[in-house]
Scaffold this motif. Structure first.
Motif, short mmCIF file in Angstrom:
data_model
loop_
_atom_site.label_atom_id
_atom_site.label_comp_id
_atom_site.label_asym_id
_atom_site.label_seq_id
_atom_site.Cartn_x
_atom_site.Cartn_y
_atom_site.Cartn_z
N ILE A 60 -5.34 -13.95 1.42
CA ILE A 60 -5.59 -13.56 0.04
C ILE A 60 -4.45 -14.00 -0.87
N GLU B 285 -4.26 -7.34 -8.24
CA GLU B 285 -5.58 -7.56 -7.67
C GLU B 285 -5.58 -8.90 -6.94
N PHE B 286 -6.37 -8.98 -5.92
CA PHE B 286 -6.37 -10.16 -5.06
C PHE B 286 -7.74 -10.80 -4.99
N LYS B 287 -7.73 -12.07 -4.66
CA LYS B 287 -8.97 -12.73 -4.26
C LYS B 287 -8.72 -13.51 -2.98
N GLY B 288 -9.79 -13.78 -2.26
CA GLY B 288 -9.66 -14.44 -0.98
C GLY B 288 -9.57 -15.95 -1.12
N THR C 216 0.18 -1.98 -4.78
CA THR C 216 -1.20 -2.52 -4.85
C THR C 216 -1.96 -2.00 -6.06
N THR D 293 -12.94 -8.74 -7.29
CA THR D 293 -11.69 -8.89 -6.58
C THR D 293 -11.72 -8.06 -5.29
N ILE D 294 -10.73 -8.31 -4.45
CA ILE D 294 -10.69 -7.61 -3.18
C ILE D 294 -10.04 -6.25 -3.35
N ASP D 295 -10.70 -5.25 -2.84
CA ASP D 295 -10.20 -3.90 -3.03
C ASP D 295 -9.22 -3.52 -1.93
N VAL D 296 -7.97 -3.93 -2.11
CA VAL D 296 -6.96 -3.71 -1.09
C VAL D 296 -6.60 -2.24 -0.95
N GLY D 297 -6.63 -1.53 -2.08
CA GLY D 297 -6.25 -0.12 -2.04
C GLY D 297 -7.36 0.79 -1.58
N GLY D 298 -8.46 0.26 -1.12
CA GLY D 298 -9.56 1.08 -0.64
C GLY D 298 -10.12 1.98 -1.72
N ASP E 257 -9.28 5.24 3.93
CA ASP E 257 -10.46 4.74 3.23
C ASP E 257 -10.98 3.43 3.79
N PHE F 16 -10.68 -6.33 4.69
CA PHE F 16 -11.16 -5.87 3.39
C PHE F 16 -12.55 -6.41 3.12
N VAL F 17 -13.38 -5.56 2.56
CA VAL F 17 -14.71 -6.03 2.18
C VAL F 17 -14.54 -7.15 1.16
N ASN F 18 -15.40 -8.04 1.15
CA ASN F 18 -15.45 -9.24 0.30
C ASN F 18 -14.20 -10.15 0.29
N ALA F 19 -13.34 -10.02 1.32
CA ALA F 19 -12.39 -11.09 1.59
C ALA F 19 -12.98 -11.83 2.78
N ALA G 179 -5.19 6.04 1.36
CA ALA G 179 -5.66 4.68 1.17
C ALA G 179 -6.00 4.05 2.52
N LEU H 53 0.84 -1.20 0.00
CA LEU H 53 0.00 0.00 0.00
C LEU H 53 0.87 1.25 0.00
#
Lengths: 551, 207
Positions: free
Chosen positions: A289, A142-145, A138, B190-195, A550, A281-284, A547, A133
């Motif tokens: 991840i 992109e990441f997924k859980g 970042t 996808t996961i929004d790591v950077g907010g 947020d 993180f939302v949706n993880a 960031a 970050l």
């Protein structure tokens, strides 16, 4: 012979050889600190041992970087003012075995993106995520859980037990008894209180210290003893140790090497990290991840950040020798395969290369002080055995990305280490739709031991897969062969582990056997400060603060 | 669904060093031009909102960050591009001849699902120099190459004067939008790591 371009300028603050993850982080941090950086790699791709490669490149990389394959260094004459130390290629892999029984199902090679040093994951609250970050890395990944974590139980009926790693998971768990649920809840509460106390520790005084939930003595004791004093039954201790704190070695054996014992404070740190990761993180959905397209994205992202800050990038550029000043006996620069000589104050080198130590350079010595011989074997500090398998069936029908822990002694009584398996599906862009990639790894002392562990884990996984197969295709019995369609392709190999070291030149660590990047990042930060003691490692920027806010 | 992804269009600009990639981006996004050449430092990507048929899209234009100088762009840079812009300097023949290499490099690295129909746009830049007298790549020659590669749209531009830059990027945005998104990778989200930072970020020249 390739046509090498000439590079200008010819002098830099830092030259980095190899684009593995530690090297890329160092290049990025140094460029961010305003240093002029030249980053070279003999390969045509980024990441070296940390890269993710198409299937055919993966196989050829393993083979060309294993012991049986030796590369002759180019001999170039010394110049008048400096001595040359020819770089030696250091092959980290050995005992590579690739089996390819059902390649007809695989499809095109470039639809795969296979990690050379899997399985690796990130905790959402990992220091590595924070560094990404801060650096802006970042923006490129992109990441997924990971959907779920399971613990393998050799004896149970249902061999895979969901890890009850959060309040709601404990609540919903069908494998825990009511008593176990209470014990686990109360244990997590104790840990939570301790973490809150640590956070408030800035205002603490002696009185508060004594009133702490967990005493200082307890914190220095083995974590296993702490869990025992909390009255946790052995199955729960095992889950906490191996599936949440991710211990690599059997904590319950008296024969365990002292430096492998997890202390209570470190165990609690891991639990805290795990806890902070849940819901960051939302949706993880879970704590872990994985980057889309594979872990090779990480080094590319850091290199890109370095380039944005002005670092110069040259792939396909081998370095043949280090230049040593005749008078001072100090590192001065490098000679490229093109014959060009470039100079820098500092040099960072990937673990794929070693400098044959000679008496000409007094400042570069290995730890043992053995200055006459090459450093090649002496600093190997262990082995990790890895396997990659491709399957057509998921281990759990409704999920594609999952982590399975085989705790010590779950496969056979002599198993002294954790074996971890990570299954990833096409949603992460690591393989074509309909296929799955399994990464398996374990620490080991000897090759035979490591391979035995991998085979045992692979057999257990194959058994789980064939059970899935039978139940779904009972009509077509021809589908179930001996260990037939379970693994369409597999690779087994053993990798040397080396720590980073820094003398006049900085040598980066190899990929390690841990599940996450914390140890690697720690040693990378240490190497950075050994080069630039007074410089902050990725200072806070406005961007990064925004960031953070947020979240 | 993949709405977030479709609202964001990734455009990459390729071409030899010094043909004016960064200048073109800056002219389009910031309406600024600097005569001082520096190999790109400090720019990651620039973003611009574009409207198309009553819908707003974010055009994310990626700079090579100097990694093109020794053909050292990583596969991650190419991946997921919705349109690839190929730039040459009409005053430098070599930069035109290299367009073919850049196009092939892109197709190998990005490996789009339908390489035949992947949208490219070619820009012949620096037409302002010396009143066009030092020009060595004719419009006819450039157009012939574009035609031979499946009718790639061609624009003659001057990043310095801003000539044709807006029109070229309009075409780039339109073609990026037409490109079919890559399968199911982005589903589920996808996961929004950077907010949310990925969408909003507009780094680069603040001067």
């Amino acid at each position: 012979m390739a046509d090498y371009p000439s590079i200008d300028p010819s002098s830099f603050d830092l030259i980095v050889i190899g684009t593995g993850l530690p090297e890329s982080i160092l290049a990025s941090a140094s460029a961010t600190a305003g240093k002029t950086v030249l980053h070279l790699d003999p390969n045509s791709f980024y990441g070296n041992h940390f890269s993710s490669l198409p299937l055919d490149h993966f196989s050829s990389f393993l083979q060309s970087h294993s012991h049986c394959h030796s590369q002759q260094p180019n001999i170039s004459p010394p110049t008048s003012s400096s001595n040359c130390l020819h770089l030696k290629h250091n092959n980290l892999f050995s005992h590579v075995h690739i089996s390819n029984p059902h390649s007809e199902y695989l499809g095109p090679s470039n639809k795969f993106s296979l990690d050379l040093s899997g399985p690796k994951l990130l905790f959402c609250a990992d220091p590595m995520v924070n560094i990404m970050l801060k650096s802006g890395a970042t923006y490129h990944i992109e990441f997924k859980g990971v959907d779920a974590t399971y613990v393998y139980r050799g004896d149970g009926d249902d061999k895979l037990m969901t890890v009850p790693d959060s309040r709601s998971a404990i609540f919903k768990s069908s494998v825990l008894t009511l008593k176990e649920k209470r014990q686990l809840m109360s244990f997590f509460k104790t840990v939570q209180e301790h973490i809150l106390e640590l956070e408030a520790a800035l205002t603490s005084n002696e009185e508060m210290r004594r009133a702490r939930t967990i005493s200082d003595e307890e914190l220095e004791c083995p974590f296993i003893d702490f869990l025992t004093t909390k009255g946790l039954p052995s199955n729960i201790k095992s889950i906490i140790l191996y599936a949440i704190a991710m211990a690599d070695y059997d904590q319950e054996t008296p024969l365990l090497r002292k430096d492998f014992v997890i202390k209570t404070k470190d165990g609690i740190k891991s639990l805290a990290l795990h806890n902070m990761s849940l819901g960051r993180f939302v949706n993880a959905s879970g704590a872990l991840i994985y980057p889309i397209y594979g872990q090779g994205e990480l080094s590319q992202a850091f290199c890109r950040c370095a380039a944005v800050k002005g670092a110069l990038y040259v792939l396909r550029m081998p370095v043949t020798a280090l230049l040593i000043d005749k008078e001072s006996n100090c590192y001065k620069g490098v000679r490229l395969a093109s014959g060009q000589e470039l100079f820098s104050h500092h040099l960072v080198m990937s673990p794929s290369f070693t400098v044959p130590l000679s008496s000409t350079i007094s400042s570069i010595r290995d730890v043992q002080g053995d200055s006459s011989e090459s450093s090649s074997r002496s600093d190997v500090e262990g082995l990790v055995a890895r396997a990659v398998c491709i399957t057509r069936v998921s281990i759990k029908p409704d999920l594609s990305n999952l982590l399975i822990i085989f705790p010590p002694r779950s496969l056979y009584p002599e198993q002294m280490t954790s074996v971890r398996a990570l299954q990833l599906g096409s949603g992460l862009a690591v393989c074509p739709p309909g296929l799955f990639v399994l990464y398996i790894s374990t620490m080991c002392d000897a090759v035979a031991q490591g391979k035995e562990l991998l085979h045992a884990a692979m057999n257990a996984l194959a058994h789980l897969l064939s059970r899935k197969h039978e139940s779904s295709t009972t009509m077509e019995s021809d589908c179930v062969e001996e260990d037939g369609p379970n693994f369409l392709w597999s690779a087994i190999y053993v990798q040397e582990l080396r720590k980073g070291s820094s003398e006049i030149i900085v040598s980066c660590p190899t990929p390690d056997g841990r599940l996450d990047y914390r140890d690697m990042l720690d040693s990378t930060i240490k190497l950075f400060h050994e080069m630039y003691a007074e410089v902050e490692f990725f200072p806070e920027t406005e961007d990064a603060e925004n960031a953070e806010n947020d979240e | 669904m993949a709405s977030r992804r479709r609202m964001l269009l990734k455009v990459i600009i390729l071409g030899d060093s010094g043909v004016g990639k960064t200048s073109l981006m800056n002219q389009y996004v910031n309406r600024k031009f600097s005569n001082q050449y520096k190999a790109t430092i400090g720019a990651d990507f620039l973003t611009k909102e574009v409207q198309f048929e009553d819908r707003l899209f974010t055009l994310q234009i990626w700079d090579t960050a100097g990694q093109e100088r020794f053909q050292s762009l990583g596969v991650a840079f190419y991946r997921g591009a919705d349109c690839c812009v190929l730039v040459h300097d009409v005053n430098v023949m070599k930069s035109f001849e290299n367009l073919n290499n850049w196009r092939e490099e892109f197709l190998i690295q990005a490996s789009p699902s339908d390489p035949e129909n992947f949208p490219f746009v070619v820009l012949g830049n620096k037409i302002d120099i010396d009143g066009g007298n030092s020009r060595v790549v004719s419009e006819k020659k450039a157009k012939a190459w574009c035609a031979s590669k499946g009718n790639i749209p061609y624009f003659e531009t001057s990043a310095k004067d801003g000539f044709n830059v807006e029109a070229a990027f309009q075409c780039i945005a339109k073609n990026a939008l037409k490109n079919e998104p890559e399968e199911e990778i982005y589903l589920p989200e996808t996961i929004d790591v950077g907010g949310g930072g990925r969408n909003q970020r507009s780094s680069g020249c603040e001067c």
